[in-house]
Design an enzyme around this catalytic site. Structure first.
Site, mmCIF file in Angstrom:
data_model
loop_
_atom_site.group_PDB
_atom_site.id
_atom_site.type_symbol
_atom_site.label_atom_id
_atom_site.label_comp_id
_atom_site.label_asym_id
_atom_site.label_seq_id
_atom_site.Cartn_x
_atom_site.Cartn_y
_atom_site.Cartn_z
ATOM 1 N N TRP A 63 -1.350 -0.749 -22.858
ATOM 2 C CA TRP A 63 -2.173 -1.539 -21.917
ATOM 3 C C TRP A 63 -3.513 -1.905 -22.527
ATOM 4 O O TRP A 63 -4.004 -3.026 -22.357
ATOM 5 C CB TRP A 63 -2.330 -0.785 -20.588
ATOM 6 C CG TRP A 63 -0.994 -0.504 -19.982
ATOM 7 C CD1 TRP A 63 -0.428 0.717 -19.795
ATOM 8 C CD2 TRP A 63 -0.027 -1.468 -19.533
ATOM 9 N NE1 TRP A 63 0.830 0.574 -19.257
ATOM 10 C CE2 TRP A 63 1.107 -0.749 -19.085
ATOM 11 C CE3 TRP A 63 0.004 -2.862 -19.460
ATOM 12 C CZ2 TRP A 63 2.249 -1.368 -18.581
ATOM 13 C CZ3 TRP A 63 1.139 -3.486 -18.953
ATOM 14 C CH2 TRP A 63 2.238 -2.753 -18.521
ATOM 15 N N LYS A 96 -0.298 2.663 -7.968
ATOM 16 C CA LYS A 96 -0.148 4.084 -8.291
ATOM 17 C C LYS A 96 -0.904 4.919 -7.248
ATOM 18 O O LYS A 96 -0.289 5.526 -6.396
ATOM 19 C CB LYS A 96 -0.653 4.373 -9.715
ATOM 20 C CG LYS A 96 0.276 3.792 -10.795
ATOM 21 C CD LYS A 96 -0.436 2.777 -11.601
ATOM 22 C CE LYS A 96 0.152 2.365 -12.911
ATOM 23 N NZ LYS A 96 1.502 1.913 -13.018
ATOM 24 N N ASP A 116 -10.019 -0.010 -17.465
ATOM 25 C CA ASP A 116 -8.743 -0.168 -16.767
ATOM 26 C C ASP A 116 -8.367 1.213 -16.233
ATOM 27 O O ASP A 116 -7.975 2.092 -16.998
ATOM 28 C CB ASP A 116 -7.682 -0.688 -17.747
ATOM 29 C CG ASP A 116 -6.280 -0.734 -17.125
ATOM 30 O OD1 ASP A 116 -6.136 -0.372 -15.941
ATOM 31 O OD2 ASP A 116 -5.341 -1.130 -17.845
HETATM 32 N N1 PMP Z 1 -2.843 -0.936 -17.094
HETATM 33 C C1 PMP Z 1 -2.249 0.258 -16.902
HETATM 34 C C2 PMP Z 1 -2.971 1.508 -17.318
HETATM 35 C C3 PMP Z 1 -0.984 0.321 -16.326
HETATM 36 O O1 PMP Z 1 -0.388 1.506 -16.139
HETATM 37 C C4 PMP Z 1 -0.327 -0.880 -15.938
HETATM 38 C C5 PMP Z 1 1.024 -0.892 -15.278
HETATM 39 N N2 PMP Z 1 1.791 0.213 -15.365
HETATM 40 C C6 PMP Z 1 -0.975 -2.098 -16.180
HETATM 41 C C7 PMP Z 1 -2.239 -2.083 -16.732
HETATM 42 C C8 PMP Z 1 -0.346 -3.397 -15.801
HETATM 43 O O2 PMP Z 1 -0.407 -3.529 -14.431
HETATM 44 P P1 PMP Z 1 0.190 -4.753 -13.614
HETATM 45 O O3 PMP Z 1 1.666 -4.674 -13.769
HETATM 46 O O4 PMP Z 1 -0.282 -4.463 -12.231
HETATM 47 O O5 PMP Z 1 -0.370 -5.987 -14.174
#
Ligand code: PMP
Length: 365
Positions: free
Chosen positions: A103, A200, A176
């Site tokens: 991420w 989450k 994030d």
């Molecule tokens: N950042 C983190 C730390 C995540 O765990 C996730 C999804 N598991 C995301 C970003 C991406 O999130 P989204 O699918 O809501 O765009």
């Protein structure tokens, strides 16, 4: 009531039962209005009350200072990977990124499309896998950076920052927090901006939380379409266009439960206990369970580990599901097992799983 499993999904993930039951009670006739909250106008006073309550509960739980704006947006954390540099990375500046997994890497890649982005630290190993987060001493920080970006909990790698990185005084810290927001109290004032997909610890998917310093929002670029400007969303109290009303309603229900259960101090206590149980399981069977993550970087939310073979990983996933423990398969990039245990997962549920897992190790070790 139908049987509910113990849900260790990484996200969308388990929600507090009380929040779901409240939605069930209110589903067809929201507070005597004769319709579901989903059927209300996002401009009407009934929905507005829910919207403002969700924001107020969040502000209260995280003790968000008055000079910070709370935004409810759409497009997930992934959209924020783009929104943030679009708004806050001016052409003459560069932003710093700490790379700790999938991420964080994605956030960096999107920023590179918008402007200049620089790597302040990178702990990625083979295939992008990470077994730790960097220490403060490892960070090579640009004192002129527009911001320093990091991901506090690496959902896939099972690593987490237990002390936040410290940027140079003039550089705001952006985070994030998708997979560990609300796991414990934090000092919001240490951050310029925090963002998180809801699915989450906050509620269902479909709503994305952004908490940002008002002065930063005000400084945002204006040469981008309005719908992408934080400023416009702030001006309209996150009702610039039709909000994801049902997701925000569920967020309200979840946050009300978190408050009722004692707020973030209570969440921290419960989450530390769950982490203790799972890591005790892993460390207690070193010949069978192997954690590749360095101890100081272990995630409280998403412990990961491996078994002696991929066949045993698969067997454990299947037998766990049959025993009522669902969603323990590790992300395909790292394999193995992942126990995602967000706020809605109780210590009792984790203890039950650990007991079952010890039996599995005994039968297969
Ligand atoms: N950042 C983190 C730390 C995540 O765990 C996730 C999804 N598991 C995301 C970003 C991406 O999130 P989204 O699918 O809501 O765009």
């Amino acid at each position: 009531m139908s049987k509910r499993v113990v849900n260790f999904n990484a996200g969308p993930a388990a929600l507090p039962l009380q929040a779901l039951e409240r939605a069930q009670r209110e589903f067809l006739d929201f507070e005597g209005t004769g319709m579901s909250i989903m059927e209300h106008s996002h401009r009407g006073k009934d929905y507005e009350r829910v919207h403002n309550e969700a924001i107020a509960l969040l502000r209260e739980l995280l003790q968000v200072p008055d000079d910070y704006q709370v935004l409810l947006m759409q497009g997930g954390a992934t959209a924020q990977f783009a929104f943030i540099p679009l708004n806050l990375l001016p052409p003459q500046k560069s932003a710093d990124f700490i790379l700790t997994g999938v991420w964080a890497r994605k956030a960096f890649a999107e920023a590179q499309i918008v402007g200049k982005a620089r790597i302040a630290a990178n702990v990625e190993g083979e295939g992008g896998r990470c077994t730790r987060v960097p220490t403060q001493a490892e960070l090579q920080l640009d004192p002129e950076a527009a911001y320093l970006h990091f991901c506090s909990n690496n959902t896939i790698m099972g690593t987490q920052f237990h002390a936040f990185p410290e940027p140079p005084t003039s550089v705001p810290l952006f985070c994030d927090m998708s997979s560990d927001i609300l796991w414990r109290p934090i000092d919001v004032s240490k951050f310029g901006l925090i963002y998180a997909g809801a699915q989450k610890n906050i509620g269902p998917s479909g709503v994305t939380l952004v908490i940002a310093k008002k002065s930063l929002i005000a400084s945002g670029r204006e040469d981008i379409p309005k719908i992408f400007r934080f400023k416009e969303h702030a001006k309209e109290n996150s009702l610039l266009n039709t909000a994801p009303t049902f997701a925000i309603y569920m967020m309200r229900n979840v946050l009300a439960v978190v408050k009722e259960q004692g707020g973030l101090a209570a969440m921290e206590k419960r989450n530390l206990e769950k982490a203790r149980l799972v890591y005790e399981l892993i460390d207690g069977e070193p010949g069978f369970f192997r954690s590749g993550v360095e101890k100081a970087s272990r995630s409280v939310m998403n412990p990961v580990f491996r078994l002696p073979s991929e066949e045993l990983d698969k067997k454990m996933v299947a037998e766990a599901a049959a025993a009522g423990f669902v969603g323990i398969k590790g992300h395909k990039l790292v394999g193995g097992i992942r126990i995602s245990q967000y706020n809605a997962t109780t210590a009792e549920q984790v203890a039950q799983f650990c007991e079952w897992a010890r039996g599995f190790a005994k039968r297969n070790g």
